[in-house]
Design an enzyme around this catalytic site. Sequence first.
Site, PDB file in Angstrom:
ATOM      1  N   LYS A 309       0.831  -1.207   0.000  1.00  0.00           N
ATOM      2  CA  LYS A 309       0.000   0.000   0.000  1.00  0.00           C
ATOM      3  C   LYS A 309       0.866   1.258   0.000  1.00  0.00           C
ATOM      4  O   LYS A 309       0.628   2.197  -0.769  1.00  0.00           O
ATOM      5  CB  LYS A 309      -0.936  -0.020   1.223  1.00  0.00           C
ATOM      6  N   HIS A 517      -6.996 -31.399   3.172  1.00  0.00           N
ATOM      7  CA  HIS A 517      -7.813 -30.349   3.794  1.00  0.00           C
ATOM      8  C   HIS A 517      -8.137 -29.245   2.779  1.00  0.00           C
ATOM      9  O   HIS A 517      -9.303 -28.872   2.605  1.00  0.00           O
ATOM     10  CB  HIS A 517      -7.052 -29.778   5.000  1.00  0.00           C
ATOM     11  N   GLU A 518      -7.107 -28.714   2.111  1.00  0.00           N
ATOM     12  CA  GLU A 518      -7.330 -27.606   1.176  1.00  0.00           C
ATOM     13  C   GLU A 518      -8.104 -28.068  -0.052  1.00  0.00           C
ATOM     14  O   GLU A 518      -8.941 -27.325  -0.585  1.00  0.00           O
ATOM     15  CB  GLU A 518      -5.995 -26.980   0.771  1.00  0.00           C
TER      16      GLU A 518
END
Length: 682
Positions: A309, A517-518
């Site tokens: 940013k 899991h993913e």
Amino acid sequence: MEQKPSKREGSEDAARHRIDPEAMLARFGRQDRSERLQSDEDVSRDEYAPRINDAVHSSDDPAPVAAAVLIGRTLAKDPDASRRIVDEAPVLVVECSSEAWIEPTAHALMRCFGSRPSKKLPSPPTDTRDERRGAIVIKARAGRSCAHPNESTQAARALRGYLPLIGIVAPGAIRLPEELERACEGRIVLGTLEPFDLTLVVRQIVGSVPSTTLCPELAAEVGPMDLRIALHPARGPEGALERLRLVLERRRTLPPASKIPRLSELHGYGAAAEWGLAAAADLVAYGCGQHWSSCEQGALLTGVPGVGKTLLAAAIAREANVPFLVGSLAQWQAEGEAHLGTTLKAMRTFFGNAKKVAPCVALVDELDSFGDRRKLESHNHHYGVQVINGFLECLDGDGGREGVLLVGATNNPGWIDPAILRSGRFDRQIAIEAPSLSDLAAILRYHLGQELPGIDLLGIARRGLGGTGADCAAWVRRARGRARRAGHALKEADLMREIAGATGELSIEEDQRVAIHEAGHAVVARVLGLPVGDLVLRSPGHGGDGYMGFRMPKVVTRKTMENVLAVLMAGRAAEIIAFDSPSAGASTDLALASKFARDMHLRWGLCDVLAVQDAADTAPMIDLRIERALRSASSAALRLLAARRRDLERLAEALLERRSLTSEDIELILIRTGRRSQAHPW
């Protein structure tokens, strides 16, 4: 018998060939008057007329006036070059001191040498020149591998038509059409401005000569944007010079921008980069006289730590070549041990300095540190309210903040007082997402420079998917340190080890559980029609844990949220299917699912209760309903995955092999698995 020219003719001829700063300004003024008499229709018909496309200049723009003075001072030392530009068709290259001077120099050359005689006056029969007698000026640009076809056409026309052909270059912008480079007969090197040059420019713009001028050191630092900021007839000669001195001295106190890249050189910012480039163009246009009301005036940049940013705001300033100022509440409080009076004074000083050096970019970092007046704790409520009120006064500004592009940065936009975000302040919010796979590879290449040429950075980037631009800079920096300590040049293995070190060490069994899991999240999201993002086995940006990119739908209904809960519970469900029991790795998923379920009951009116309730004051019945919602979502995920176990295993295998998968990779794998299942049903 040959007739000798009269004294009058000789003096006129000498005056025509004389090129010095005064003569260039005279030419500049004559061309200005002649252009006022030329119709727009005549200009539009001339499709081959050289064009200056990058900015719209007026006769009051001091930058091309200063460029004309620089050209005149340089040509005064080379009378032969002056004569040839006027009478012949030389091919020359003009070298500017910086890229910012290319456009004003092109404009000055066009105004002084690009005019042509009226079409009512026929050319002599022996004159073989092109009817359009003006010099053709071509500007080099940064980052181009070859010249634009139209510029090559213009160069060829100048050579065929016996017209002066002038290319303009600067450090960082050297590429010109091949015809011009081959035919070049000489180079004219323009220096920086001198004190007397500024006196002439002020006289031309303001109408009178100042009694003082700048010292040589300051004069040499003056750029086109500085002149546009400072010089205006309304200020008078002394006021214009004083404004110019203030701009230059203020710039000396700012951090150097040379190490900050231009926004156009950066990767991975997506829509934020589009906004930033538009804002930079508006700052340049404002410096050229565009009214501020039609320009971008600010935005709030949001995103997780490390996405860049602050770098984006600095790169916008670098792109527009304007000052960059950074402030924050913590910085202003440090001026006087957080005393209210000194904090407010430091805040006002920051905004005052921004107005003095406008156009500029002013970044207020960590904007969420101001907080929300509705949520301030009682012991510092009075202090916090006055700080926010003082900040709001600065945002509105006494007389506005014309020319100041105000940029805020935060990781938590939900913590900011709504008054700070209202229209006219930080009403525009721009989210900066984590870099994609291709963006990550481009960011790595930027930080590597010329090191590791020919290496497939996409393969390396796969290991770091989920990381940020700040992570890339850290990996490259540490890899260089590792190579230096080992006594060899940077190698691919050095970079890979640093990326792997950011995710920690896991066993094969742990990797398999994370992959299952993913993959469970991705399979259920795809089945339910929710967007599936990148899938990462061990994400540096998430503490080395597995990660699936996921974005909440814009329209939230009860059915949508039930599907979202099923996706969140799918990782845990996949572990149950593959390993017969879940692990504690689903703790983050459970926490987020609990929050969403609670919001459905207490805030969003998506269940039986419509009245909004305080989460701290919930009845036991609500807790039971939240538990019931999570168990229902878990059961749905288990059913979906049990029916698609082949998809789950294939996707997990691919993730283990490649370490990361893009959304396109996931789609292809699941489509192929579906075809195999149809051909060979299990």
